[in-house]
Write a protein that holds these residues in place. Sequence first.
Motif, short mmCIF file in Angstrom:
data_model
loop_
_atom_site.label_atom_id
_atom_site.label_comp_id
_atom_site.label_asym_id
_atom_site.label_seq_id
_atom_site.Cartn_x
_atom_site.Cartn_y
_atom_site.Cartn_z
N ILE A 260 0.85 -1.19 0.00
CA ILE A 260 0.00 0.00 0.00
C ILE A 260 0.88 1.25 0.00
N ARG A 261 0.65 2.13 -0.96
CA ARG A 261 1.42 3.37 -1.10
C ARG A 261 0.69 4.56 -0.51
N GLU A 262 -0.62 4.58 -0.68
CA GLU A 262 -1.44 5.73 -0.24
C GLU A 262 -2.83 5.22 0.12
N GLY A 263 -3.42 5.81 1.17
CA GLY A 263 -4.76 5.40 1.57
C GLY A 263 -4.73 4.08 2.31
N ARG A 264 -5.81 3.31 2.18
CA ARG A 264 -5.90 2.02 2.87
C ARG A 264 -6.82 1.08 2.13
N GLY A 265 -6.67 -0.21 2.41
CA GLY A 265 -7.51 -1.23 1.82
C GLY A 265 -7.87 -2.29 2.85
N TYR A 266 -9.00 -2.93 2.63
CA TYR A 266 -9.49 -3.97 3.54
C TYR A 266 -9.24 -5.32 2.90
N LEU A 267 -8.40 -6.15 3.52
CA LEU A 267 -8.00 -7.43 2.93
C LEU A 267 -8.71 -8.59 3.61
N GLU A 268 -9.38 -9.39 2.81
CA GLU A 268 -10.03 -10.61 3.29
C GLU A 268 -9.38 -11.80 2.60
N VAL A 269 -8.79 -12.70 3.37
CA VAL A 269 -8.16 -13.90 2.84
C VAL A 269 -8.88 -15.11 3.44
N GLU A 270 -9.23 -16.04 2.59
CA GLU A 270 -9.98 -17.21 3.02
C GLU A 270 -9.30 -17.89 4.21
N GLY A 271 -10.06 -18.06 5.29
CA GLY A 271 -9.53 -18.74 6.46
C GLY A 271 -8.81 -17.84 7.44
N HIS A 272 -8.80 -16.52 7.20
CA HIS A 272 -8.09 -15.59 8.08
C HIS A 272 -9.00 -14.44 8.48
N THR A 273 -8.67 -13.82 9.60
CA THR A 273 -9.41 -12.65 10.05
C THR A 273 -9.11 -11.48 9.12
N PRO A 274 -10.12 -10.79 8.60
CA PRO A 274 -9.87 -9.63 7.72
C PRO A 274 -9.04 -8.57 8.42
N ALA A 275 -8.31 -7.79 7.64
CA ALA A 275 -7.43 -6.77 8.23
C ALA A 275 -7.36 -5.56 7.32
N TRP A 276 -7.28 -4.38 7.93
CA TRP A 276 -7.02 -3.15 7.18
C TRP A 276 -5.52 -3.05 6.90
N LEU A 277 -5.20 -2.68 5.68
CA LEU A 277 -3.81 -2.39 5.30
C LEU A 277 -3.70 -0.89 5.09
N ASP A 278 -2.73 -0.28 5.74
CA ASP A 278 -2.52 1.17 5.62
C ASP A 278 -1.24 1.45 4.83
N PRO B 68 3.24 -19.44 6.08
CA PRO B 68 1.80 -19.40 6.36
C PRO B 68 1.04 -18.88 5.15
N GLU B 69 -0.29 -19.07 5.16
CA GLU B 69 -1.10 -18.68 4.01
C GLU B 69 -1.14 -17.17 3.81
N LEU B 70 -0.87 -16.40 4.86
CA LEU B 70 -0.89 -14.94 4.79
C LEU B 70 0.17 -14.36 5.70
N ILE B 71 0.92 -13.41 5.18
CA ILE B 71 1.89 -12.66 5.99
C ILE B 71 1.60 -11.18 5.77
N VAL B 72 1.29 -10.48 6.86
CA VAL B 72 1.10 -9.03 6.80
C VAL B 72 2.20 -8.38 7.62
N VAL B 73 2.94 -7.47 7.00
CA VAL B 73 3.98 -6.73 7.71
C VAL B 73 3.57 -5.26 7.75
N ARG B 74 3.44 -4.74 8.97
CA ARG B 74 3.09 -3.33 9.14
C ARG B 74 4.32 -2.46 8.90
N ARG B 75 4.06 -1.24 8.52
CA ARG B 75 5.15 -0.32 8.21
C ARG B 75 6.19 -0.26 9.33
N ALA B 76 5.72 -0.18 10.57
CA ALA B 76 6.64 -0.04 11.70
C ALA B 76 7.48 -1.29 11.92
#
Length: 313
Positions: free
Chosen positions: A41-59, A130-138
Motif C-alpha cells: 500500500i502506497r497511499e490510503g488504505r484497503g481492507y484485505l479478506e483472505v480465506e480462512g483468516h481474520t480480515p485486516a485493514w492495510l494502511d 503461512p497462508e498470509l503474511i502481513v507486515v506493518r510499516r513499523a
Amino acid sequence: MHITPFLANARFRTSNFGAVICGAPWSGVIPVMEQAVLFAIREGRGYLEVEGHTPAWLDAGDVALIPRGAAHRLCSSPTVKGQSVMEIMRHRPVQTYTLRHGGKGAQTVFCAALSNWDDVGQATVARVLPELIVVRRAEFGARSQTESIVDLLEREARQAREISPLIANHLLNALLTEILFAKFGDAGVRRDLVKSFARPPIARALMLIHSSLATDWTVTELAKRVGMSRSAFTLEFTAVLGLSPGHYLIQQKLSRAAALLKATPHDLATVADLTGYDSVPSFIKAFKRRYGASPGRYRETGGALTSGLRRQG
C-alpha cells in the motif's frame, strides 16, 4: 539450513506486476491462484479478506504476501460488492502497468504482483510459509529498504518500459527478502526456525505463530494447519523445540509483550491485543507470572526486573 540460505532460496522466477489507483468504492476479488500474491500500500488504505483468516485493514506502508495464492479480496470497505480482478484487468490499456479502478471517493494507491516461485523457492520456502503474511510499516524498522523498493516498483509501473517486467521481478525478490526478514529475522525466532527446517510441518507452525502472535492459536488449530494430528504434532514440536506447543505460545506472546512495553508507548490494552490476550487482567496475570513484575512496573524499569523470569515447559 540456516536462516540466510533460507532467505536466499526465497526467489520468484517471474512476476506480473502493476500500480493500481483506486477511488472508493472499489473491490477486487481473486480466486485461488498457483502464484504468490503481493500487495504494497502506497497511499490510503484497503481492507484485505483472505480465506480462512481474520480480515485486516492495510494502511500506507503495509505489505501483504499470500505465498500460495489463497482466495482473497482487497476492497475499500467490507460492504462493497466484490468484482472479479480478471474482469477489471480487461479494462487496462495494452502495454501499460497501471490500472485505474473504482469511483470518485477516497483514493488508494498500491503496487500488486502475481509471482511464480522458482523451483528451489517452491520446494524449500513456499511450502512452509503461512497462508498470509502481513507486515506493518513499523515492523520493517528504520534500516529497511522496503519503502525505496516499493517506490522504485511504482515508478517502473508508471514508466512501462520494455524491461519493466524484468526490473520489477528483481525488485519483488528484494521486497520478499525484506518481508521475511521483518517477520522472522528476530534472533530468537531465527534460532527456533533453524532447529525446525529439517521438519517442514514444525517450521510452518513456527511461521504461523510468528506471523501473527495476535491470533488466538490453539494446539489443535496449529496441528490442523500443518496436516498433523494433535498428539503427533505435540510430540514432534516438543522434540524439536524442547517446549510443548502451548508453553511455546505463551513464551513467545509474553516475550513479544515485553519487547512492546520497552520499545513502544502502547497502553496495556493495545499490548494485550497485539499479543493475543482477550483481556487486560488475563494479560497482566500471565505477564507477572513469567516476569515477576506487573507490565507497568516492568516498563518503568526498562525491563530490568526479570528476577521472576521462569522457563515454561
